[in-house]
Write an enzyme that holds these catalytic residues in place. Structure first.
Site, short mmCIF file in Angstrom:
data_model
loop_
_atom_site.label_atom_id
_atom_site.label_comp_id
_atom_site.label_asym_id
_atom_site.label_seq_id
_atom_site.Cartn_x
_atom_site.Cartn_y
_atom_site.Cartn_z
CB VAL A 65 -0.94 0.01 1.24
CG1 VAL A 65 -1.83 1.24 1.24
CG2 VAL A 65 -1.78 -1.26 1.28
N GLY A 97 1.50 11.65 1.38
CA GLY A 97 1.29 12.65 2.43
C GLY A 97 0.88 11.97 3.71
N GLY A 106 1.32 12.35 6.89
CA GLY A 106 1.13 13.00 8.18
C GLY A 106 2.17 12.58 9.19
N GLY A 159 2.24 9.71 10.69
CA GLY A 159 2.49 8.27 10.63
C GLY A 159 1.49 7.39 11.33
CB THR A 181 5.63 13.15 4.62
OG1 THR A 181 5.29 14.46 5.10
CG2 THR A 181 6.88 12.68 5.36
CB CYS A 187 -11.43 25.94 9.28
SG CYS A 187 -9.99 26.52 8.35
#
Length: 498
Positions: A258, A262, A264, A266, A284, A441
């Site tokens: 897989v 990106g 992040g 982990g 990343t 946001c």
């Protein structure tokens, strides 16, 4: 004299807006949508993009600066035609539930708990909002020039004004000009075409403080929207639900290879590898995230690399997913993203994109507050971006939207800041900026102005014999950790957070 001056402003603004609208036709860095790019064409485009990036020394600084000066001068000339703040106050009174109070001494010690009140300490705030839009509103808040008893509620109400700016007449011209110049500056001087530029954009947000992120995000270290699918869920429960939702949609089987784009901090790769027995390669551009993943999630099934996804070659993967990277790709590189994923995914594979989306089509204004202070280079896709011609090589299996869950996530993150206790090293201006970002946001997601999407794709054509029925089937408990996973790692994710 006011009428000729206003007419001159209108003519100049229209001319510049027209120039910005024409810009894509002669500076676009990608070929016609849907075309099959040859190696020679790719090399030619890379040279063109590099040449354009260096077209004017410091152009990425000079153009936004010129835009700011022009917008300010033209805006001030126009705003002087009316009483200071009167037009904005009238617009707010007509279309929102905000009560505007001129308050040179600031917000009272015991502000009302009901309704939304805007306490404006300095009258220059009105002019800055009329001239610079959200940039002026956000900067003046960072500077402490206004307060409100409900920041998220205030921003929720202010969103209503986006659709009625035409009521400002000539006073709305600086806003149109600023948006046009913000879009033009990115078209002329994009920073995301090179790995170095993309890395710099990522570092400006994700490499600022691990202490801040650890306190704000909590034990799951998930910096993306959670999945609040049931009443009374905690942040940790909702984040674990999101993580497992991603895994279930990928239909993982032990031994699969897989790719996470990106990755992040982990945590998601660690959970998926542990619970589903798959091997994960993660890439990343954030040095802090890479270091954190290496230190805290030392899973033998996971390989986290400090690498641009565009440089991935050779290996084929059974599954590809990304959570929170697509917002940083930029619409000028969407085709590049999908082409690279098509190259790396096996013919019978599945790809998942977890991304924030935007409600309206149109050019993206990189001169706005969010791009200036929080996410340089970021752009939100619209639904139309997932119907472009390069999508003909993909089959869309599923599209889920749950943006209100992100509003709940943002509120939980702000609550975890705990009024900055334990984070005293951050100055007041940064604190106000960060809280403004979280509340803006949250309001936007609550208003459904911004979305949270999960899209599941298979390749077209593919060797798959059936649809992805597993996405809509009742979920079963995840399998036990694979034997190759470390017991400590399995225990970390196998527990129930209550």
């Amino acid at each position: 004299m006011a009428r000729p001056r206003g007419l001159a402003v209108a003519i100049l603004a229209a001319a510049l807006a027209a120039l910005a609208a024409l810009a894509p036709s002669f500076v676009a860095p990608v070929p016609l949508r849907g075309s099959r790019r040859s190696l020679d064409l790719e090399r030619k485009q890379m040279k063109t993009a590099t040449a354009r990036a260096s077209f004017v020394t410091g152009g990425s600084v000079l153009l936004p600066l010129a835009a700011s000066v022009l917008t300010g001068v033209l805006g001030l000339e126009t705003v002087r035609q009316v009483n200071e703040g009167a037009a904005l106050k009238e617009l707010i009174q007509k279309y929102t539930e905000i009560q505007v109070v001129d308050a040179p001494n600031g917000m009272p010690g015991s502000p009302p708990v009901d309704g939304v009140t805007w306490y404006v300490k300095d009258p220059s705030v009105y002019r800055r909002v009329l001239v610079q839009g959200d940039l002026g509103l956000g900067e003046s808040y960072m500077e402490g020039l206004w307060e409100t008893n409900d920041l998220e509620g205030f921003m929720f109400e202010m969103i209503k004004l986006e659709a009625v700016k035409k009521d400002l007449g000539l006073l709305g011209l600086p806003l149109l000009l600023g948006a046009a110049l913000g879009a033009a500056s990115w078209l002329l001087f994009p920073s995301n075409l090179s790995a170095e530029g993309a890395k710099k954009n990522i570092a400006s947000h994700y490499d600022i403080s691990m202490k801040l992120y650890e306190q704000m995000l909590g034990p799951t270290m998930q910096y993306s929207g959670a999945y609040y699918h049931a009443p009374g869920m905690t942040l940790e429960q909702a984040q674990l639900a999101k993580m497992r939702l991603v895994a279930e949609k990928l239909d993982l089987k032990p031994g699969m290879k897989v790719l996470e784009l990106g990755c992040g901090f982990g945590a998601l790769a660690d959970l998926i590898a542990t619970e589903y027995g798959v091997e994960i390669t993660g890439v990343t551009l954030s040095e802090d995230q890479h270091a954190y993943a290496k230190k805290h999630f030392n899973n033998p099934l996971v390989d986290i690399r400090l690498q641009d996804y565009r440089s991935m070659t050779g290996q084929k993967f059974d599954r590809i997913y990304s959570v929170g990277i697509f917002e940083h790709i930029g619409r000028n590189c969407y085709e590049t993203y999908f082409e690279k994923c098509h190259e790396l995914l096996k013919d019978d594979g599945i790809m998942l994109i977890h991304s924030i989306g935007f409600c309206r089509d149109g050019e993206w204004n990189h001169g706005g507050w969010m791009n200036t202070y929080i996410f340089p280079g970021a752009e939100l896709p619209t639904m139309s971006h997932f119907t472009q011609q390069f999508q003909e090589r993909w089959h869309l299996e599923d599209w889920q939207s749950f943006g209100v869950s992100y509003a709940k996530t943002l509120r939980a993150w702000k609550s975890r800041l705990n009024n900055w206790q334990g984070l005293e090293e951050f100055e007041e201006r940064f604190r106000r900026m960060w809280e403004y970002y979280l509340d803006c946001c949250a309001a936007s997601f609550q208003a459904r102005r911004t979305k949270l999407w999960q899209l599941v794709y298979t390749k077209y054509p593919s060797k798959r014999q059936d649809d992805c029925h597993h996405i809509r089937q009742p979920k079963k408990a995840p399998p036990l950790a694979s034997e190759s996973a470390e017991p400590a790692t399995a225990t970390r994710w196998n527990r129930e957070i209550t």
